[in-house]
Design an enzyme around this catalytic site. Structure first.
Site: not given
Ligand SMILES: CSC[C@H]1O[C@H](OP(=O)(O)O)[C@H](O)[C@@H]1O
Length: 345
Positions: A90, A197, A238, A247-248
């Site tokens: 990833r 999530q 992240d 981030n997400k």
């Protein structure tokens, strides 16, 4: 909340919760080789920046076990190949490459036999496993100073125990405030399309731990703030580069709404998520299978919610500029974005 992954020394395997099966069933995967470890990250059986970092390190331990019979020169060649395969599982969370690099440095700095290197690598992976828990609890203690009794806290995606070895990053201050300080905290979790999530993982782990949790469709966040129903926003990260938090996907929209409504926006991330010598242009934002995740909701529905032939877009992360962030919490304390740069650059 139990650890999301652990090293089973008696069997030399990684045991991990299969997060693709939650919240319906709690099942475990036993990972016995480094390629499977890489796939478990790519397929998001395990996910969350710190969790994939520790998985990567233990995946390197599995590779070392596989190749320890080789003379050290060939052992190192195989370990470099394993590092490459694990690192590319990833692209956005920097913890992944940080963890692999830490094992590579250990190999470079120890001119010993393959079996002895293998023992060192396993020990380092186990050390990183424990460090993560200790780091999360430290961030929880620091972050809890920002929460008051009665707060309603919005979070996006899952940056909880399931995103780390245990205890979480964004959810750590909430856990600490409740469990160590007796504060009453209500959590609102964005479902977090497309992988859900928040709905599937944050709600599951907090409900398990009897922490008050409600789930909202992502698009509710702005109105909830307008109605004065959100006191603080706490998210994970992240990768934090100079000036931007990755981030997400959806974090940026939440941050904009928070700024507009003067709701504090907190980011909780260990130092292993910092990459301050980078800027936004250096970061690859992962794009995942749009048909499977956006149109088919990971196979959880009877038929796609998008007409056949219509293309979907699916960025997994977005970029939130520091100007929208109130505080960043690491294991060392609470910082404004400017203070973070001064402290760690
Ligand atoms: C402390 S986890 C950080 C971060 O990881 C999650 O992404 P994913 O579920 O795709 O691995 C999310 O962005 C969390 O905020």
């Amino acid at each position: 909340m139990e650890p999301s992954l652990r090293w089973i020394a008696e069997k030399n395997v990684i045991e991990m919760i299969d997060q693709t099966k939650l919240p319906g069933t709690l099942t475990y995967l036993e990972i016995s080789d480094y390629r499977s470890a890489a796939n478990s990250i790519k397929n998001m059986n395990i996910r969350g920046a710190p969790a994939i970092g520790v998985t990567a390190a233990l995946g390197m331990a599995l590779a070392a076990i596989e190749f320890q019979h080789l003379e050290v020169g060939k052992f190192k060649v195989e370990m470099e190949n394993a590092a490459r395969i694990i690192s590319k599982s990833r692209p956005t969370a920097v913890n992944l490459t940080w963890a692999v690099k830490r094992i590579q440095n250990l190999i470079e700095n120890n001119s010993t036999s393959s079996p002895d290197l293998t023992k060192l690598i396993i020990a380092e992976g186990q050390k990183m496993w424990q460090e993560d828990i200790d780091t999360n609890r430290a961030m929880g203690k620091h972050g809890a100073t920002l929460l008051i009794d009665g707060d309603t806290v919005l979070t996006h995606c899952n940056a909880g125990s399931l995103a780390t070895v245990q205890y979480g990053t964004a959810l750590a201050p909430i856990r600490w405030a409740i469990e160590e300080e007796g504060k009453k905290i209500q959590v609102i979790a964005d479902e977090t399309r497309p992988r859900l999530q928040g709905a599937r993982l944050t709600a599951w782990e907090l409900h398990q731990d009897k922490i008050p949790i409600k789930v909202e469709a992502d698009n509710n966040a702005g109105l909830m703030m307008r109605k004065g129903k959100i006191d603080k926003v706490i998210v994970g990260a992240d990768r934090i580069v100079n000036g931007v938090v990755f981030n997400k996907i959806g974090t940026f929209m939440v941050a904009m709404a928070a700024k507009y409504h003067n709701v504090p926006m907190y980011v909780v991330a260990p130092k292993s998520t910092l990459s301050l010598n980078e800027t936004e242009k250096d970061v690859i934002i992962e794009q995942r299978n749009a048909q499977y995740e956006v149109a088919e909701i990971m196979g959880k529905i009877k038929e796609p919610i998008v007409p056949e032939g219509v293309e979907c877009i699916n960025y997994a992360f977005d970029a939130t500029p520091f100007e929208l962030i109130t505080k960043i919490i690491t294991q060392d304390g609470v910082f404004s974005p400017e203070e973070l740069i001064q402290r760690y650059k």
